[in-house]
Design an enzyme around this catalytic site. Sequence first.
Site, PDB file in Angstrom:
ATOM      1  NE  ARG A  50      -4.098   1.784   2.314  1.00  0.00           N
ATOM      2  CZ  ARG A  50      -4.367   2.759   2.963  1.00  0.00           C
ATOM      3  NH1 ARG A  50      -3.523   3.050   4.000  1.00  0.00           N
ATOM      4  NH2 ARG A  50      -5.398   3.456   2.997  1.00  0.00           N
ATOM      5  CB  ILE A  76      -5.722   5.830  -0.288  1.00  0.00           C
ATOM      6  CG1 ILE A  76      -5.703   4.544  -0.890  1.00  0.00           C
ATOM      7  CG2 ILE A  76      -5.010   6.139   0.717  1.00  0.00           C
ATOM      8  CD1 ILE A  76      -4.037   3.953  -1.270  1.00  0.00           C
ATOM      9  CB  SER A  77     -10.709   3.198   0.474  1.00  0.00           C
ATOM     10  OG  SER A  77     -11.466   3.775  -0.415  1.00  0.00           O
ATOM     11  CD  GLN A  78     -11.437   1.982   7.805  1.00  0.00           C
ATOM     12  OE1 GLN A  78     -12.472   2.316   7.517  1.00  0.00           O
ATOM     13  NE2 GLN A  78     -11.198   1.234   9.126  1.00  0.00           N
ATOM     14  N   PRO A  79      -7.919   0.469   4.856  1.00  0.00           N
ATOM     15  CG  PRO A  79      -5.758   0.178   5.297  1.00  0.00           C
ATOM     16  CD  PRO A  79      -6.674   1.165   5.454  1.00  0.00           C
TER      17      PRO A  79
END
Length: 149
Positions: A50, A76-79
């Site tokens: 990431r 960027i989206s939360q994992p």
Amino acid sequence: MVKALTEKHLAVFRRHMVDVIGIHAELSSDEIGKSQLDERVMAVMREVPRHLFVPAPVAAAAYEDTPLPIGFNKTISQPFMVALMTDLLDPQPDDRVLEVGTGLGYQTAILAHQRRSDSSTWASRTLRSELAMAPAGGLSTRHSTRFSW
């Protein structure tokens, strides 16, 4: 002076990130309908780096379970959300996926490792390491600055 993180260190952070995703899934089981996510998804989350998909100033925080700013008033989206969306989509090896609004390409790289092929469309020049992370021949992209083709 502090030394730079090595790939070995980053791999530990990725494993920790996946452990945290597992905890979120367990705690959210009533809402998501399961207590754990598919192991294929978890394995890919452990594999895809990431930190290559975020701007350098926030790379040190890449493996925290939080959205991160990527510029252009976007994140960027939360994992956990990336893993959950991938799990719910349940991509199979022969599936084809069209992802519109790819951003920096992290979700696309996760999907590309789950299936045989992927198509990705993005509307800005922010795509990072997606092509380098995709399995050979498994990804095609198209860039546009317009929303109509």
